[in-house]
Design a protein around this motif. Structure first.
Motif, PDB file in Angstrom:
ATOM      1  N   UNK A   1      44.947  32.824  28.441  1.00  0.00           N
ATOM      2  CA  UNK A   1      44.242  34.018  27.976  1.00  0.00           C
ATOM      3  C   UNK A   1      43.464  34.683  29.109  1.00  0.00           C
ATOM      4  N   UNK A   2      42.748  33.894  29.894  1.00  0.00           N
ATOM      5  CA  UNK A   2      41.940  34.474  30.967  1.00  0.00           C
ATOM      6  C   UNK A   2      42.816  35.079  32.057  1.00  0.00           C
ATOM      7  N   UNK A   3      43.951  34.452  32.356  1.00  0.00           N
ATOM      8  CA  UNK A   3      44.889  35.025  33.321  1.00  0.00           C
ATOM      9  C   UNK A   3      45.450  36.342  32.807  1.00  0.00           C
ATOM     10  N   UNK A   4      45.831  36.352  31.537  1.00  0.00           N
ATOM     11  CA  UNK A   4      46.390  37.569  30.954  1.00  0.00           C
ATOM     12  C   UNK A   4      45.407  38.719  30.961  1.00  0.00           C
ATOM     13  N   UNK A   5      44.155  38.429  30.646  1.00  0.00           N
ATOM     14  CA  UNK A   5      43.132  39.482  30.658  1.00  0.00           C
ATOM     15  C   UNK A   5      42.901  40.018  32.066  1.00  0.00           C
ATOM     16  N   UNK A   6      42.921  39.119  33.051  1.00  0.00           N
ATOM     17  CA  UNK A   6      42.691  39.546  34.434  1.00  0.00           C
ATOM     18  C   UNK A   6      43.829  40.424  34.955  1.00  0.00           C
ATOM     19  N   UNK A   7      45.030  40.221  34.438  1.00  0.00           N
ATOM     20  CA  UNK A   7      46.186  40.989  34.903  1.00  0.00           C
ATOM     21  C   UNK A   7      46.467  42.215  34.040  1.00  0.00           C
ATOM     22  N   UNK A   8      45.715  42.371  32.963  1.00  0.00           N
ATOM     23  CA  UNK A   8      46.016  43.428  31.999  1.00  0.00           C
ATOM     24  C   UNK A   8      45.962  44.826  32.603  1.00  0.00           C
ATOM     25  N   UNK A   9      45.052  45.050  33.518  1.00  0.00           N
ATOM     26  CA  UNK A   9      44.894  46.375  34.115  1.00  0.00           C
ATOM     27  C   UNK A   9      45.736  46.552  35.375  1.00  0.00           C
ATOM     28  N   UNK A  10      46.620  45.633  35.648  1.00  0.00           N
ATOM     29  CA  UNK A  10      47.517  45.748  36.803  1.00  0.00           C
ATOM     30  C   UNK A  10      48.934  46.011  36.302  1.00  0.00           C
TER      31      UNK A  10
ATOM     32  N   UNK B   1      36.802  27.575  32.445  1.00  0.00           N
ATOM     33  CA  UNK B   1      38.222  27.894  32.420  1.00  0.00           C
ATOM     34  C   UNK B   1      38.448  29.409  32.520  1.00  0.00           C
ATOM     35  N   UNK B   2      37.543  30.187  31.921  1.00  0.00           N
ATOM     36  CA  UNK B   2      37.693  31.642  32.012  1.00  0.00           C
ATOM     37  C   UNK B   2      37.601  32.107  33.464  1.00  0.00           C
ATOM     38  N   UNK B   3      36.611  31.594  34.190  1.00  0.00           N
ATOM     39  CA  UNK B   3      36.468  31.962  35.603  1.00  0.00           C
ATOM     40  C   UNK B   3      37.664  31.474  36.412  1.00  0.00           C
ATOM     41  N   UNK B   4      38.203  30.324  36.031  1.00  0.00           N
ATOM     42  CA  UNK B   4      39.376  29.785  36.713  1.00  0.00           C
ATOM     43  C   UNK B   4      40.542  30.761  36.634  1.00  0.00           C
ATOM     44  N   UNK B   5      40.831  31.243  35.422  1.00  0.00           N
ATOM     45  CA  UNK B   5      41.952  32.158  35.241  1.00  0.00           C
ATOM     46  C   UNK B   5      41.771  33.465  35.985  1.00  0.00           C
ATOM     47  N   UNK B   6      40.570  34.027  35.909  1.00  0.00           N
ATOM     48  CA  UNK B   6      40.304  35.299  36.600  1.00  0.00           C
ATOM     49  C   UNK B   6      40.482  35.143  38.105  1.00  0.00           C
ATOM     50  N   UNK B   7      39.945  34.057  38.654  1.00  0.00           N
ATOM     51  CA  UNK B   7      40.047  33.840  40.099  1.00  0.00           C
ATOM     52  C   UNK B   7      41.485  33.637  40.519  1.00  0.00           C
TER      53      UNK B   7
END
Length: 346
Positions: free
Chosen positions: A97-106, A310-316
């Motif tokens: 989920x956190x990876x998907x959110x971080x990539x959503x605007x790309x 885990x959220x910070x992990x995915x974003x990073x």
């Protein structure tokens, strides 16, 4: 036949699949500008990129990945190669989920390649590289001499890891300092008067398990307390097996008064096993847990919890993967999360 009302946003819709030309006409920009904006080109302003993406989304534009690959020789996909072990799926879902959110605007899309316990972990990575189905790979359950990392480094293929390999200076990673976690945890158990501790670690072939064991042994020696590292079971085992193991450990040695657990399910299983023997957490024994969820304190407030973000992990990892793709000559993005405190009950 009555005419349909025009779309409220004023964008053209003729029933055909929208293209770059459609977006260019709606935005008043040239087709090359639209294409570069959607490709996140560095010479296009963020305001222009945002406008183009908003119009593309409103029109329902979906890039043709095959076409992008033919034109550029690359694909706008990042592949997450993750363990599909049943007892790890909740944490994996949060990372996804956190990876998907971080990539959503790309303009990059996230694909998931599951790896089952009886699979060769390298097989999924090799397939991605040989078939060029992704521009970058992210994976976890890292071993010190991880064959996946070695394979990707040899082929100069972008990747990032949740954990560190022996070649960590050469690739992006996000890691949790498990050596520090063990030191912090044993110090707390010793402060509570616990002297006979059992560590329920991840599979010892994985790098973070070695860090956890080494940190615990270092702390136990310094504190003058006993430490036993579980050998028959691992923290990613089945609930029933871990519960029965904990109960058996108590029957074999009733002086065990502390546990250090590497996962949420391991902690809940240990508590259940000890409670089946009439012991109460926070009284006859204490347990320190590392978890990426926010669950244990609601189940048993007496459990001592160290939170892994885990959220910070995915974003990073998402940002590190994008840099590895776009700017491979820059130093890889790396971060080590060092625990310093325990979760408080509110």
């Amino acid at each position: 036949m009555p005419k349909s009302n025009p779309p409220s946003d004023g964008l053209p819709r003729d029933g055909k699949k929208p293209t770059l030309k459609t977006i260019a006409k709606a935005s008043g920009m040239a087709v090359p500008t639209v294409s570069r904006a959607l490709s996140d080109a560095p010479d296009i302003s963020e305001a222009t990129k945002k406008k183009v993406r908003e119009i593309a989304d409103a029109l329902g534009y979906v890039p043709n990945r095959a076409g992008v690959r033919l034109r550029t020789g690359r694909t706008n996909v990042i592949s997450l190669v993750m363990s599909a072990e049943r007892e790890m799926m909740t944490q994996t879902a949060r990372l996804l989920t956190s990876l998907g959110l971080a990539l959503r605007e790309t303009h990059y899309h996230l694909n998931v390649s599951p790896v089952f316990p009886d699979d060769d972990p390298l097989r999924a990575v090799r397939y991605i590289v040989e078939n060029q189905t992704a521009a970058c790979v992210i994976f976890n359950q890292v071993e010190p001499e991880d064959k996946r990392a070695e394979y990707l480094i040899e082929r100069n293929f972008p990747f990032a890891t949740h954990g560190r390999t022996k070649w960590a200076d050469q690739h992006p990673y996000y890691d949790f300092d498990n050596f520090a976690f063990s030191e912090l945890s044993l110090a707390e158990l010793a402060a509570r008067g616990r002297k006979n501790i059992v560590l329920l670690a991840p599979p010892l072939a994985q790098n973070y398990a070695n860090d956890m064991v080494n940190g615990a042994r270092h702390a136990a020696k310094a504190l003058g307390i006993q430490l036993h590292v579980a050998r028959q079971v691992q923290s990613n085992g089945l609930y029933k097996d871990l519960r029965n193991w904990a109960a058996q450990k108590h029957r074999e040695d009733p002086t065990i008064d502390g546990f250090l657990c590497a996962s949420t399910n391991a902690t809940m299983s240990v508590v259940a096993g000890m409670e089946s023997c009439g012991c109460t957490v926070g009284q006859e024994f204490d347990v320190v847990a590392k978890e990426g969820l926010h669950m244990l304190k609601f189940v048993r407030p007496e459990i001592i919890v160290v939170q892994e973000d885990i959220e910070a992990t995915g974003v990073f990892l998402a940002k590190a993967a994008l840099q590895a793709i776009k700017s491979p000559d820059l130093p890889p993005q790396q971060f080590l999360e060092v625990p310093t405190e325990f979760v408080t009950w509110e």
